[in-house]
Scaffold this active site. Structure first.
Site, short mmCIF file in Angstrom:
data_model
loop_
_atom_site.label_atom_id
_atom_site.label_comp_id
_atom_site.label_asym_id
_atom_site.label_seq_id
_atom_site.Cartn_x
_atom_site.Cartn_y
_atom_site.Cartn_z
N LYS A 176 5.23 -3.37 -10.76
CA LYS A 176 6.59 -3.06 -10.30
C LYS A 176 6.43 -2.21 -9.04
CE LYS A 176 11.08 -3.15 -10.92
NZ LYS A 176 11.87 -4.37 -10.76
N ASP A 229 4.10 -10.11 -25.95
CA ASP A 229 4.95 -10.54 -27.07
C ASP A 229 5.83 -11.73 -26.65
OD1 ASP A 229 3.97 -8.75 -28.88
OD2 ASP A 229 5.94 -8.02 -29.51
N TYR A 275 1.73 4.95 -22.00
CA TYR A 275 1.53 5.33 -23.41
C TYR A 275 0.58 6.52 -23.58
CZ TYR A 275 3.89 0.94 -24.60
OH TYR A 275 4.81 -0.08 -24.71
N ASP A 305 9.82 -7.96 -13.74
CA ASP A 305 11.08 -8.60 -14.12
C ASP A 305 11.02 -10.10 -13.84
OD1 ASP A 305 10.84 -7.61 -11.57
OD2 ASP A 305 12.97 -7.21 -11.26
N ASP A 352 2.46 -4.91 -23.05
CA ASP A 352 2.99 -4.87 -24.40
C ASP A 352 4.16 -5.83 -24.52
OD1 ASP A 352 3.47 -4.10 -26.98
OD2 ASP A 352 4.11 -2.06 -26.53
#
Ligand code: NAD
Length: 361
Positions: free
Chosen positions: A194, A254, A143, A226, A250
């Protein structure tokens, strides 16, 4: 003598002012009980700041935040500002707040309260007892990485670019917060990356692994993002504390939030270095679909105020009292629309606030 704290309030947009009003009442009442006083300064952020000043994070707001012991934020955004250029959108104000206050660590608890187990979309036997803390890196990674932008290639084609980057020191400081958080909880830390594909993740994994030597009591594990997403909905009780980068955090926070059944119940803390003010806010957005209708659940905002007392102001007993009051009103059967289930009556935001004040005593 009463301990006094300077608190900047950022009610923002949508349901923000409604839930913030309840939080202020609760803090005042808690202050009376625990001999604390608060100097509240209200400042603009997001859409309301754009309307008033043209800037989603005006300099006066930054000054107020810098001059406070802690910051309580509600939420920003709404349909009205959705089509503005990116640098003038409410979300830009939020990113500016995070980066200018150096809020590099975001703590998001996802705890299933026994009273709300059936509000989850997952089966009771999967979610019962879930108590997870997601520690998300907040000021680095994809970001904020440079270069970024939409460029035109030599052949005239457009090319969108973002960059995922972490330095060793950025990983060290978020790792430290994560290990220390795990120490205060179940002493289990899962680092999510990852690293099978991304070099930035490989560095992340190497640094976090090296840090584990300083925290021998913490059981460290690693998961690819994942798999972590899958495990989170398959068997969430395996997690205690999770640490991950900005983008993965992020998404995962959620997903963890939804385990609990209502986004209206979840607080968060964004922390800087010790001694600097943090920002405490609900996980949810400004809920423009229910704004101004007295339908919002104020509990995530209230629990954010409790986290503020615990982390920034070192008032654990006052934080405990707020959390106990939340449990009490749920035990008494108070439910806003987002957490209501069969056999319960729906109350509005204000009625929930009154019940809380009564529960605090
Ligand atoms: P949202 O969280 O605002 O709403 C999602 C759904 O959850 C809506 O149906 C809403 O009514 C409900 N909901 C959310 N909070 C609730 C509460 N306290 N009580 C009862 N119901 C609640 O997410 P969205 O709809 O994707 O976004 C709306 C706006 O909020 C957008 O402008 C978005 O950019 C902004 N947003 C802001 C933040 C923030 O301020 N940190 C975070 C996410 C989204």
């Amino acid at each position: 003598m009463a301990q006094n704290y300077r608190i900047t309030l950022l009610p923002g947009d949508g349901i923000g002012p409604e839930i913030m009003a309840i939080a202020v009442q609760v803090l005042k009442r808690i202050g009376e009980k625990f001999d604390l006083t608060f100097d509240f300064t209200e400042a603009l952020i997001g859409g309301s700041a754009i309307d008033a000043t043209g800037n989603p994070f005006p300099p006066e707001t930054l000054a107020a935040c810098q001059n406070s012991d802690s910051i309580l934020l509600a939420a920003i955004g709404g349909y009205k500002w959705d089509n503005l250029p990116r640098n003038q959108r409410p979300e830009t104000g939020l990113l500016a707040l995070r980066s200018s206050l150096n809020l590099f660590a975001n703590l998001r608890p996802a705890t299933i309260l026994p009273q709300l187990v059936d509000a989850s979309t997952l089966k009771r036997e999967v979610v019962e007892g879930v108590d997870i803390m997601v520690v998300r890196e907040l000021t680095g990674g994809l970001y904020f990485g440079e270069p970024r932008g939409i460029f035109t290639t030599e052949s005239g084609e457009k090319r969108g670019v973002n960059t995922m980057t972490y330095t060793e020191s950025e990983i060290d400081r978020i790792g430290k917060v994560a290990f220390e958080t795990a120490m205060k909880r179940g002493k289990k830390l899962c680092s999510v990356d990852k690293s099978n594909v991304l070099e930035v993740s490989q560095l992340w994994r190497d640094k976090i692994t090296a840090m584990a030597a300083d925290y021998p009591e913490v059981e460290l594990s690693h998961l690819y993002v994942d798999n972590a997403a899958m495990q989170l909905v398959r068997s969430p009780r395996q997690f205690d504390t999770i640490v991950t980068s900005n983008l993965f955090g992020d998404i995962l926070s959620d997903a963890a939030a939804m385990l609990t059944g209502s986004i209206g119940m979840l607080p968060s803390a964004s922390l800087s270095n010790p001694g600097q003010p943090g920002v405490y806010e609900p996980v949810h957005g400004s809920a423009p679909d229910i704004a101004g209708q007295d339908k919002a659940n104020p509990l995530a905002q209230i629990l954010s105020a409790a986290m503020m007392l615990r982390y920034d102001l070192n008032q654990a007993a006052a934080a405990d009292a707020i959390e106990a009051a939340v449990v009490k009103v749920l035990d008494q059967g108070y439910r806003t629309g987002d957490i209501v289930s069969a056999g319960f009556e729906t109350v509005g935001c204000k009625a929930m606030g009154e019940a809380l004040l009564k529960a605090i005593g």
